[in-house]
Design a protein around this motif. Structure first.
Motif, PDB file in Angstrom:
ATOM      1  N   SER A   1      49.149  43.010  -8.062  1.00  0.00           N
ATOM      2  CA  SER A   1      50.385  42.300  -7.703  1.00  0.00           C
ATOM      3  C   SER A   1      51.157  43.024  -6.610  1.00  0.00           C
ATOM      4  CB  SER A   1      51.267  42.133  -8.940  1.00  0.00           C
ATOM      5  OG  SER A   1      51.651  43.399  -9.453  1.00  0.00           O
ATOM      6  N   ASN A   2      51.002  44.343  -6.519  1.00  0.00           N
ATOM      7  CA  ASN A   2      51.796  45.096  -5.539  1.00  0.00           C
ATOM      8  C   ASN A   2      51.487  44.690  -4.099  1.00  0.00           C
ATOM      9  OD1 ASN A   2      53.092  46.504  -7.510  1.00  0.00           O
ATOM     10  ND2 ASN A   2      51.919  48.391  -7.277  1.00  0.00           N
ATOM     11  N   ARG A   3      50.212  44.502  -3.807  1.00  0.00           N
ATOM     12  CA  ARG A   3      49.843  44.145  -2.436  1.00  0.00           C
ATOM     13  C   ARG A   3      50.368  42.749  -2.093  1.00  0.00           C
ATOM     14  NH1 ARG A   3      44.926  42.158  -0.446  1.00  0.00           N
ATOM     15  NH2 ARG A   3      44.107  42.385  -2.549  1.00  0.00           N
ATOM     16  N   PHE A   4      50.333  41.854  -3.062  1.00  0.00           N
ATOM     17  CA  PHE A   4      50.919  40.524  -2.867  1.00  0.00           C
ATOM     18  C   PHE A   4      52.417  40.638  -2.581  1.00  0.00           C
ATOM     19  CE2 PHE A   4      53.314  37.064  -4.878  1.00  0.00           C
ATOM     20  CZ  PHE A   4      52.858  35.979  -4.132  1.00  0.00           C
ATOM     21  N   THR A   5      53.111  41.454  -3.372  1.00  0.00           N
ATOM     22  CA  THR A   5      54.553  41.656  -3.181  1.00  0.00           C
ATOM     23  C   THR A   5      54.843  42.251  -1.812  1.00  0.00           C
ATOM     24  OG1 THR A   5      54.859  41.998  -5.560  1.00  0.00           O
ATOM     25  CG2 THR A   5      56.605  42.794  -4.110  1.00  0.00           C
ATOM     26  N   LEU A   6      54.052  43.231  -1.402  1.00  0.00           N
ATOM     27  CA  LEU A   6      54.256  43.856  -0.091  1.00  0.00           C
ATOM     28  C   LEU A   6      54.085  42.844   1.032  1.00  0.00           C
ATOM     29  CD1 LEU A   6      52.413  47.281  -0.558  1.00  0.00           C
ATOM     30  CD2 LEU A   6      54.880  46.899  -0.365  1.00  0.00           C
ATOM     31  N   LYS A   7      53.131  41.957   0.890  1.00  0.00           N
ATOM     32  CA  LYS A   7      52.927  40.940   1.931  1.00  0.00           C
ATOM     33  C   LYS A   7      54.141  40.011   2.031  1.00  0.00           C
ATOM     34  CE  LYS A   7      48.709  39.123   2.305  1.00  0.00           C
ATOM     35  NZ  LYS A   7      47.401  38.566   1.945  1.00  0.00           N
ATOM     36  N   LEU A   8      54.718  39.652   0.881  1.00  0.00           N
ATOM     37  CA  LEU A   8      55.920  38.819   0.904  1.00  0.00           C
ATOM     38  C   LEU A   8      57.075  39.544   1.594  1.00  0.00           C
ATOM     39  CD1 LEU A   8      55.988  37.296  -2.703  1.00  0.00           C
ATOM     40  CD2 LEU A   8      55.275  36.174  -0.588  1.00  0.00           C
ATOM     41  N   LEU A   9      57.277  40.802   1.226  1.00  0.00           N
ATOM     42  CA  LEU A   9      58.382  41.579   1.798  1.00  0.00           C
ATOM     43  C   LEU A   9      58.199  41.778   3.297  1.00  0.00           C
ATOM     44  CD1 LEU A   9      58.644  44.279  -1.015  1.00  0.00           C
ATOM     45  CD2 LEU A   9      60.288  42.445  -0.580  1.00  0.00           C
ATOM     46  N   LEU A  10      56.998  42.100   3.714  1.00  0.00           N
ATOM     47  CA  LEU A  10      56.727  42.325   5.137  1.00  0.00           C
ATOM     48  C   LEU A  10      56.860  41.031   5.932  1.00  0.00           C
ATOM     49  CD1 LEU A  10      53.690  44.743   4.766  1.00  0.00           C
ATOM     50  CD2 LEU A  10      55.939  45.331   5.684  1.00  0.00           C
ATOM     51  N   SER A  11      56.499  39.917   5.323  1.00  0.00           N
ATOM     52  CA  SER A  11      56.675  38.628   6.002  1.00  0.00           C
ATOM     53  C   SER A  11      58.153  38.352   6.237  1.00  0.00           C
ATOM     54  CB  SER A  11      56.064  37.496   5.163  1.00  0.00           C
ATOM     55  OG  SER A  11      54.662  37.640   5.073  1.00  0.00           O
ATOM     56  N   LYS A  12      59.002  38.660   5.242  1.00  0.00           N
ATOM     57  CA  LYS A  12      60.433  38.441   5.402  1.00  0.00           C
ATOM     58  C   LYS A  12      61.026  39.358   6.469  1.00  0.00           C
ATOM     59  CE  LYS A  12      63.217  36.998   2.327  1.00  0.00           C
ATOM     60  NZ  LYS A  12      64.136  36.796   1.182  1.00  0.00           N
ATOM     61  N   LEU A  13      60.381  40.494   6.704  1.00  0.00           N
ATOM     62  CA  LEU A  13      60.841  41.435   7.731  1.00  0.00           C
ATOM     63  C   LEU A  13      60.158  41.189   9.081  1.00  0.00           C
ATOM     64  CD1 LEU A  13      61.036  44.716   5.614  1.00  0.00           C
ATOM     65  CD2 LEU A  13      62.946  43.375   6.522  1.00  0.00           C
ATOM     66  N   ASN A  14      59.438  40.077   9.192  1.00  0.00           N
ATOM     67  CA  ASN A  14      58.817  39.661  10.454  1.00  0.00           C
ATOM     68  C   ASN A  14      57.770  40.628  10.970  1.00  0.00           C
ATOM     69  OD1 ASN A  14      59.174  37.204  11.849  1.00  0.00           O
ATOM     70  ND2 ASN A  14      61.352  37.618  12.032  1.00  0.00           N
ATOM     71  N   CYS A  15      57.016  41.224  10.082  1.00  0.00           N
ATOM     72  CA  CYS A  15      55.967  42.153  10.490  1.00  0.00           C
ATOM     73  C   CYS A  15      54.633  41.428  10.641  1.00  0.00           C
ATOM     74  CB  CYS A  15      55.806  43.269   9.456  1.00  0.00           C
ATOM     75  SG  CYS A  15      57.256  44.329   9.296  1.00  0.00           S
ATOM     76  N   GLU A  16      53.787  41.972  11.490  1.00  0.00           N
ATOM     77  CA  GLU A  16      52.400  41.510  11.580  1.00  0.00           C
ATOM     78  C   GLU A  16      51.590  42.326  10.585  1.00  0.00           C
ATOM     79  OE1 GLU A  16      48.752  41.435  14.832  1.00  0.00           O
ATOM     80  OE2 GLU A  16      50.837  41.477  15.534  1.00  0.00           O
ATOM     81  N   ILE A  17      50.929  41.653   9.649  1.00  0.00           N
ATOM     82  CA  ILE A  17      50.312  42.334   8.509  1.00  0.00           C
ATOM     83  C   ILE A  17      48.809  42.464   8.704  1.00  0.00           C
ATOM     84  CG2 ILE A  17      49.968  42.274   6.010  1.00  0.00           C
ATOM     85  CD1 ILE A  17      52.491  40.437   5.918  1.00  0.00           C
ATOM     86  N   VAL A  18      48.307  43.674   8.505  1.00  0.00           N
ATOM     87  CA  VAL A  18      46.871  43.949   8.477  1.00  0.00           C
ATOM     88  C   VAL A  18      46.527  44.275   7.026  1.00  0.00           C
ATOM     89  CG1 VAL A  18      44.987  45.392   9.331  1.00  0.00           C
ATOM     90  CG2 VAL A  18      46.946  44.879  10.816  1.00  0.00           C
ATOM     91  N   ASP A  19      45.869  43.346   6.335  1.00  0.00           N
ATOM     92  CA  ASP A  19      45.585  43.497   4.911  1.00  0.00           C
ATOM     93  C   ASP A  19      44.172  44.050   4.721  1.00  0.00           C
ATOM     94  OD1 ASP A  19      45.357  43.360   2.193  1.00  0.00           O
ATOM     95  OD2 ASP A  19      45.736  41.203   2.027  1.00  0.00           O
ATOM     96  N   LEU A  20      44.105  45.286   4.232  1.00  0.00           N
ATOM     97  CA  LEU A  20      42.805  45.933   4.024  1.00  0.00           C
ATOM     98  C   LEU A  20      42.321  45.818   2.579  1.00  0.00           C
ATOM     99  CD1 LEU A  20      43.246  49.124   6.241  1.00  0.00           C
ATOM    100  CD2 LEU A  20      42.166  46.961   6.812  1.00  0.00           C
ATOM    101  N   GLY A  21      43.052  45.098   1.738  1.00  0.00           N
ATOM    102  CA  GLY A  21      42.556  44.792   0.404  1.00  0.00           C
ATOM    103  C   GLY A  21      42.658  45.934  -0.583  1.00  0.00           C
ATOM    104  N   ILE A  22      41.771  45.859  -1.579  1.00  0.00           N
ATOM    105  CA  ILE A  22      41.734  46.856  -2.651  1.00  0.00           C
ATOM    106  C   ILE A  22      40.658  47.892  -2.328  1.00  0.00           C
ATOM    107  CG2 ILE A  22      41.307  47.243  -5.113  1.00  0.00           C
ATOM    108  CD1 ILE A  22      42.138  44.295  -5.557  1.00  0.00           C
TER     109      ILE A  22
END
Length: 408
Positions: free
Chosen positions: A203-224
């Motif tokens: 759940s943490n990585r999902f939460t981080l993606k939500l938070l970073l999206s709200k902060l207008n960041c470009e996200i590079v998701d490397l998974g688990i």
């Protein structure tokens, strides 16, 4: 000795200000929402661009009104009319509508409610002063003035102002690129069945993606990433080569399988990895190559609290914002007893509300363990309890910090 929260935050913001290298791009006005200006915004025009009427009423000359309180109507001006060739006789008035251009020799506009109409003309019933109900050219925005400073986050009101200037594009800082990954053999991707008693959802990585999206960041998701030193090391190398900031969840505590901190030592530098706060004591901050690194704790509440309190301001500075404290805090009485151990700054989740006596008071939102995610669901603030403070009795004053837009 553990770093205090303020010492840790200061180190992080100082690191950001010394290494950030920001690039800009031009975007449309619609795309600029929540982006950060890379240069001052200069007004190309005056707003209003001409003197215009603030009311439906009558344009008059004060000299005419001194001669008579009853003036014949000489004509009418509507919004959008061209009055460059307008001529109106001395001793008369002009019907004028809201937003219509005001003649240069008009001294004031009298609202229609302060007049009476008759066959002989318009009677003016109240005292009139020069400039009444005239919106002057440049009164709102002057041409060539700075209306938005560099390093400002663009909001709906600011962009609406720019739309009134006819601006269609803006120069903003490029989005911060942030790489995220979670570590742990126990983690299962959301949507897949849990296997074994020790498995939990990531759940943490999902939460981080939500938070970073709200902060207008470009996200590079490397998974688990599994609890394997080599895999974690390679993942951090990949992350730091692709992003300005690397954020991990888990692996920075003192357990036998907490390899992230070890890999960080080999690949880069660790500024600190423990703080005197609760929740979130095992928080690592450092650098890998040209990327800054934040290692968040694995417990969901600890992840959310440390991101909000430490990573959020870091991201804003790295994104180009002229940073000032986002905290909106004040003291109120607590409605209940609060448990607190001396030695760490405590961010308890609270509900600020008005009691039966009409006074503000705050209560904790249930159990405050770092695994109790429900503590955030009803919260609208943090109850910030000082590092050296112990248990708090009902009715004592505590510091309350309202959530900003990131948690709303």
């Amino acid at each position: 000795m553990l770093l205090t929260f303020q010492q840790a935050k200061q180190q992080m913001l100082q690191s950001a200000s010394t290494i950030k290298s920001l690039h800009s791009e031009k975007v449309t006005l619609f795309e600029a929402l929540e982006r950060i200006t890379a240069e001052p915004v200069i007004s190309p025009i005056n707003v209003p661009s001409f003197d215009n009427s603030a009311m439906d009423g009558y344009a008059i000359r004060l000299a005419d009104l001194k001669q008579s309180k009853l003036l014949p109507r000489a004509g009418a001006i509507f919004a959008g009319d061209d009055i460059s060739n307008l001529h109106w006789s001395q001793g008369t008035c002009l019907r004028i509508m809201t937003g219509a251009p005001v003649p240069k020799d008009a001294d004031a506009v009298v609202m229609q409610e302060q007049t009476e109409k008759s066959d002989l003309g318009i009677a003016f019933l109240s005292q009139v002063k020069a400039g009444d109900n005239i919106r002057r050219m440049g009164e709102d925005v002057k041409q060539d003035s700075i209306i938005i400073n560099k390093g400002t986050k663009l909001t709906v009101p600011t962009l609406s102002t720019l739309a009134t200037l006819g601006m269609s594009e803006l120069v903003v800082f490029k989005k911060l690129k942030v790489a995220i990954l979670s570590t742990g053999n126990e983690l299962t991707p959301i949507g897949k069945p849990l296997s074994g008693n020790g498995a939990i959802y990531d759940s943490n990585r999902f939460t981080l993606k939500l938070l970073l999206s709200k902060l207008n960041c470009e996200i590079v998701d490397l998974g688990i990433i599994a609890d394997d030193p080599n895999q974690i090391k390679q993942a951090l190398i990949s992350a730091s080569s692709q992003a300005d900031l690397v954020i991990t969840s888990g692996g920075v505590s003192v357990g036998d399988a907490d390899y992230t901190k070890t890999a960080l030592k080999e690949l880069g530098t660790i500024n600190f990895w423990k703080m005197a706060i609760k929740p979130g004591k095992p928080f690592a901050f450092g650098k890998i190559g040209n990327a800054l690194f934040c290692g968040l704790p694995g417990n969901p509440v600890s992840t959310l609290v440390t991101f909000y309190q430490l990573v959020q301001p870091l991201i804003l500075v790295l994104s180009g914002l002229e940073y000032s404290s986002m905290d909106f805090s004040f003291k109120v009485k607590t409605a209940t007893n609060l448990k607190k151990t001396v030695g760490r700054l405590d961010f308890q989740r609270g509900m600020l509300q008005i009691n039966a006596q009409g006074e503000l008071e705050v209560s904790p939102t249930g159990a405050q363990g770092s695994h109790i995610t429900q503590s955030f669901n009803q919260a609208n603030c943090f109850i910030v309890l000082e590092q050296e403070r112990g248990n708090v009795a009902k009715g004592e004053l505590v510091t309350v910090e309202l959530f900003n837009a990131l948690l709303k």
